[in-house]
Design a protein around this motif. Sequence first.
Motif, short mmCIF file in Angstrom:
data_model
loop_
_atom_site.label_atom_id
_atom_site.label_comp_id
_atom_site.label_asym_id
_atom_site.label_seq_id
_atom_site.Cartn_x
_atom_site.Cartn_y
_atom_site.Cartn_z
N TYR A 298 36.79 45.09 36.12
CA TYR A 298 35.65 44.19 36.17
C TYR A 298 34.91 44.39 37.49
O TYR A 298 35.50 44.81 38.48
CB TYR A 298 36.10 42.72 36.13
CG TYR A 298 36.72 42.25 34.85
CD1 TYR A 298 38.09 42.39 34.62
CD2 TYR A 298 35.96 41.63 33.87
CE1 TYR A 298 38.67 41.93 33.44
CE2 TYR A 298 36.53 41.16 32.69
CZ TYR A 298 37.89 41.32 32.50
OH TYR A 298 38.46 40.85 31.33
N GLY B 91 26.34 35.21 41.50
CA GLY B 91 25.46 34.68 40.46
C GLY B 91 25.61 35.34 39.11
O GLY B 91 24.91 34.95 38.16
N MET B 92 26.49 36.35 38.98
CA MET B 92 26.61 37.06 37.71
C MET B 92 27.95 36.83 37.03
O MET B 92 28.13 37.14 35.89
CB MET B 92 26.43 38.56 37.93
CG MET B 92 25.07 38.96 38.46
SD MET B 92 23.79 38.65 37.25
CE MET B 92 24.19 39.85 36.00
N GLY B 93 28.92 36.37 37.76
CA GLY B 93 30.24 36.22 37.18
C GLY B 93 30.94 37.56 37.05
O GLY B 93 30.43 38.61 37.48
N LEU B 94 32.08 37.56 36.44
CA LEU B 94 32.87 38.78 36.23
C LEU B 94 32.36 39.49 34.98
O LEU B 94 32.24 38.88 33.92
CB LEU B 94 34.34 38.43 36.04
CG LEU B 94 35.13 38.15 37.31
CD1 LEU B 94 36.30 37.24 37.03
CD2 LEU B 94 35.62 39.46 37.91
N ARG B 95 32.10 40.79 35.10
CA ARG B 95 31.64 41.57 33.97
C ARG B 95 32.55 42.77 33.76
O ARG B 95 32.91 43.46 34.71
CB ARG B 95 30.19 42.03 34.19
CG ARG B 95 29.18 40.88 34.19
CD ARG B 95 27.78 41.40 34.39
NE ARG B 95 27.59 41.96 35.72
CZ ARG B 95 26.55 42.68 36.09
NH1 ARG B 95 25.59 42.95 35.24
NH2 ARG B 95 26.45 43.12 37.33
N LEU C 127 37.04 29.34 37.22
CA LEU C 127 36.40 30.20 36.23
C LEU C 127 36.95 29.91 34.84
O LEU C 127 38.15 29.70 34.66
CB LEU C 127 36.67 31.67 36.56
CG LEU C 127 36.26 32.17 37.94
CD1 LEU C 127 36.74 33.60 38.14
CD2 LEU C 127 34.77 32.09 38.11
N PHE D 226 33.46 35.88 30.81
CA PHE D 226 33.59 34.87 31.85
C PHE D 226 32.31 34.07 32.05
O PHE D 226 31.19 34.60 31.90
CB PHE D 226 33.93 35.53 33.19
CG PHE D 226 35.38 35.86 33.35
CD1 PHE D 226 35.89 37.05 32.86
CD2 PHE D 226 36.24 34.99 33.98
CE1 PHE D 226 37.23 37.36 33.00
CE2 PHE D 226 37.59 35.29 34.13
CZ PHE D 226 38.07 36.48 33.64
N GLY D 227 32.47 32.79 32.41
CA GLY D 227 31.37 32.02 32.93
C GLY D 227 31.18 32.34 34.40
O GLY D 227 31.96 33.09 35.01
N LYS D 228 30.13 31.76 35.00
CA LYS D 228 29.82 32.05 36.39
C LYS D 228 30.64 31.22 37.37
O LYS D 228 30.60 31.47 38.56
CB LYS D 228 28.33 31.86 36.64
CG LYS D 228 27.47 32.84 35.86
CD LYS D 228 25.99 32.62 36.11
CE LYS D 228 25.19 33.61 35.27
NZ LYS D 228 23.72 33.44 35.46
#
Lengths: 114, 111
Positions: A35, A40-44, B87, B101-103
Amino acid sequence: NAGVTQTPKFQVLKTGQSMTLQCAQDMNHNSMYWYRQDPGMGLRLIYYSASEGTTDKGEVPNGYNVSRLNKREFSLRLESAAPSQTSVYFCASSLHPSTAYEQYFGPGTRLTVT
Amino acid sequence: EDQVTQSPEALRLQEGESSSLNCSYTVSGLRGLFWYRQDPGKGPEFLFTLYSAGEEKEKERLKATLTKKESFLHITAPKPEDSATYLCAVQGGGSQGNLIFGKGTKLSVKP
């Protein structure tokens, strides 16, 4: 048990340089994940490996490649780093891919691309 | 498209002041909803997994609940050491284990 370990902890690259982030787990988990986390984007999700010998793209795979070296190790490679790849990278593992097993995360690699 | 929205973005509490964090989700075939705690400069730490509506789980001052559309993380009589970002993540039916996931909600508890 160390859980999930990542190296290096910090890295600064210049645009166009390459590097490999290393991840290892000692929990005998089948699945591993990479990840990135941006403010401001969170985990991606970048890439994942549901089991040894398989890898698949996640939400943001462009500019990255991965290798599942064996059941324990999963590496992430940046072939030609770009400033947009400045981020914190987390590796995670879970017991099984298709059942809701929790994922365990490593401490992260903080990468800056100048 | 699977989606997770957390609110509020930030929450400031006095020590002992109970409150709740919200996680709203849209997912095809929920397999599991996860709560994590993340301290500054560290990786997310697993707290709970919830599988079906009506389920509740507790750990110390934290209690997680789940409905068909949202989950709440209730914090009872928080202490300064509960300060962290919380989270929420979901795993959908079509996934290979990957989480959405949320922020996050950044919680600050003042003594």
